[in-house]
Enzyme design. Structure first.
Site, PDB file in Angstrom:
ATOM      1  N   HIS A   1      11.432  -0.445  -1.467  1.00  0.00           N
ATOM      2  CA  HIS A   1      10.266   0.445  -1.392  1.00  0.00           C
ATOM      3  C   HIS A   1       9.734   0.297   0.029  1.00  0.00           C
ATOM      4  O   HIS A   1       8.854  -0.507   0.317  1.00  0.00           O
ATOM      5  CB  HIS A   1       9.213   0.029  -2.420  1.00  0.00           C
TER       6      HIS A   1
ATOM      7  N   SER B   1       1.694  -4.843  -5.458  1.00  0.00           N
ATOM      8  CA  SER B   1       1.319  -5.148  -4.080  1.00  0.00           C
ATOM      9  C   SER B   1       2.538  -5.110  -3.159  1.00  0.00           C
ATOM     10  O   SER B   1       3.651  -5.449  -3.568  1.00  0.00           O
ATOM     11  CB  SER B   1       0.680  -6.530  -4.011  1.00  0.00           C
TER      12      SER B   1
ATOM     13  N   ARG C   1       5.312  -2.092   5.438  1.00  0.00           N
ATOM     14  CA  ARG C   1       5.052  -2.938   4.272  1.00  0.00           C
ATOM     15  C   ARG C   1       5.546  -4.354   4.513  1.00  0.00           C
ATOM     16  O   ARG C   1       4.944  -5.323   4.056  1.00  0.00           O
ATOM     17  CB  ARG C   1       5.721  -2.327   3.043  1.00  0.00           C
TER      18      ARG C   1
ATOM     19  N   ARG D   1       8.038  11.263  -5.543  1.00  0.00           N
ATOM     20  CA  ARG D   1       7.820  12.015  -4.299  1.00  0.00           C
ATOM     21  C   ARG D   1       9.046  12.850  -3.955  1.00  0.00           C
ATOM     22  O   ARG D   1       8.936  14.009  -3.534  1.00  0.00           O
ATOM     23  CB  ARG D   1       7.514  11.046  -3.155  1.00  0.00           C
TER      24      ARG D   1
ATOM     25  N   ASP E   1       8.379   6.569  -5.136  1.00  0.00           N
ATOM     26  CA  ASP E   1       9.227   7.251  -4.133  1.00  0.00           C
ATOM     27  C   ASP E   1      10.111   8.304  -4.803  1.00  0.00           C
ATOM     28  O   ASP E   1      10.319   9.391  -4.262  1.00  0.00           O
ATOM     29  CB  ASP E   1      10.116   6.231  -3.415  1.00  0.00           C
TER      30      ASP E   1
END
Length: 315
Positions: free
Chosen positions: A177, A121, A90, A153, A150
């Site tokens: 993140h 984004s 990222r 998850r 996250d």
């Protein structure tokens, strides 16, 4: 904020933006949704497709438009930008998406100066900080999606491991993140028991490496999806819907959004995912949860990584 009369604009009609519009429509969280994209035909097509389900959901006006059509939005969700390709992190996207944001944010602010900006984004923490600087908005009204996905998850993977409902597992992923995110095992609770107690008492022990494996699986989940289908959209759209719901319903919910640190945990002038109280005005308070020494050290290391990338970028 009353759902009736709530206007939400989504900048970016790609996989994440269009799926977010769908999730918001199904959730009945707005009376008006505006989709803006540089590809106007794509935005028009998404709005048309969504609108054709109008008889199955609560009343909502969904349309494509330009920035002027976003005027007086209550919430502006920014999903536009370049997504990671297989093999990219990222953080590799910073300067690519910085250029995009320099064109987006002034237009959003011009037409909706009282809105809450929700940045999705990637890299979300850095781009949320950039949005805060470019917009001139108070920190409470500039929020990143942070580690909300996250965390979900993490809860899902623990639910699979422990064979219990994910909604009955309480825990967080904090920090970036991205690759330096931290699984907060010291805060993990299942029916009041920590992970080790649950392992010992109810499933006759766990592999000694299970914590490292689950932490790594959470961190690499997006890459796994990217490698298989090229993008992620469903999980993040549901996470965005949850953040919007907390704002619109003034829930004062605790979510790990990306918030501006102003000295909490010894970190200054940086956005990171952390348990934060969210309500109608945006972020209300960063919670200083009791992290272990190792987790606190990792959080500060995560902040240093992001600060280093910010210093090297074209901000």
């Amino acid at each position: 904020m009353n759902i009736k009369g709530t206007k939400i604009s989504i900048i970016g009609a790609g996989f994440v933006g269009s799926t977010t519009a769908y999730a918001l429509m199904l959730g009945g969280l707005a009376s008006e949704i505006v989709i803006v994209d540089i590809n106007k035909d794509k935005a028009i097509a998404e709005a048309m497709d969504l609108s054709h389900g109008a008889s199955f959901v609560k009343p909502v006006d969904i349309k494509a438009g330009d920035y002027e059509d976003t005027r007086d939005s209550d919430i502006v969700i920014i999903t536009a930008g370049v997504g990671p390709k297989p093999g990219e992190t990222r953080l590799d996207l910073i300067n690519k998406n910085l250029r995009v944001f320099k064109s987006i944010i002034p237009e959003v602010v011009k037409y909706s100066p009282n809105s809450i900006l929700l940045v999705v984004s990637n890299p979300v923490d850095v781009l949320t900080y950039i949005t805060y600087k470019l917009s001139g908005f108070p920190k409470e009204r500039v929020i990143g999606s942070g580690t909300v996905l996250d965390t979900s998850r993490f809860r899902y993977m623990l639910s699979e491991h422990f064979k219990v409902d994910a909604r009955n597992i309480h825990t967080y992923i904090i920090g970036e993140h991205g690759d330096s995110e931290i699984a907060a095992w010291s805060l993990t609770s299942i029916a009041g028991m920590n992970a080790d107690e649950y392992c010992d008492d109810l499933i006759e022990g766990c592999n000694t490496n299970f914590k490292n494996k689950i932490s790594e699986d959470v961190k690499n989940a997006a890459y796994e999806i990217l490698n298989r289908k090229g993008y992620t959209n469903y999980g993040v759209a549901v996470a965005i819907r949850r953040i919007v719901e907390a704002i619109v319903r003034d829930e004062r919910a605790i979510l790990t959004v990306s918030s501006l640190f102003t000295g909490e945990y010894g970190i200054e002038d940086l956005y990171l995912g952390i348990p934060t109280v969210i309500g109608k005005g945006g972020t209300e308070k960063i919670l200083q949860v009791p992290l272990s020494e190792e987790e606190l050290k990792s959080l500060k290391e995560s902040s240093n990584i992001l600060k280093g990338h910010i210093l090297k970028s074209d901000i």
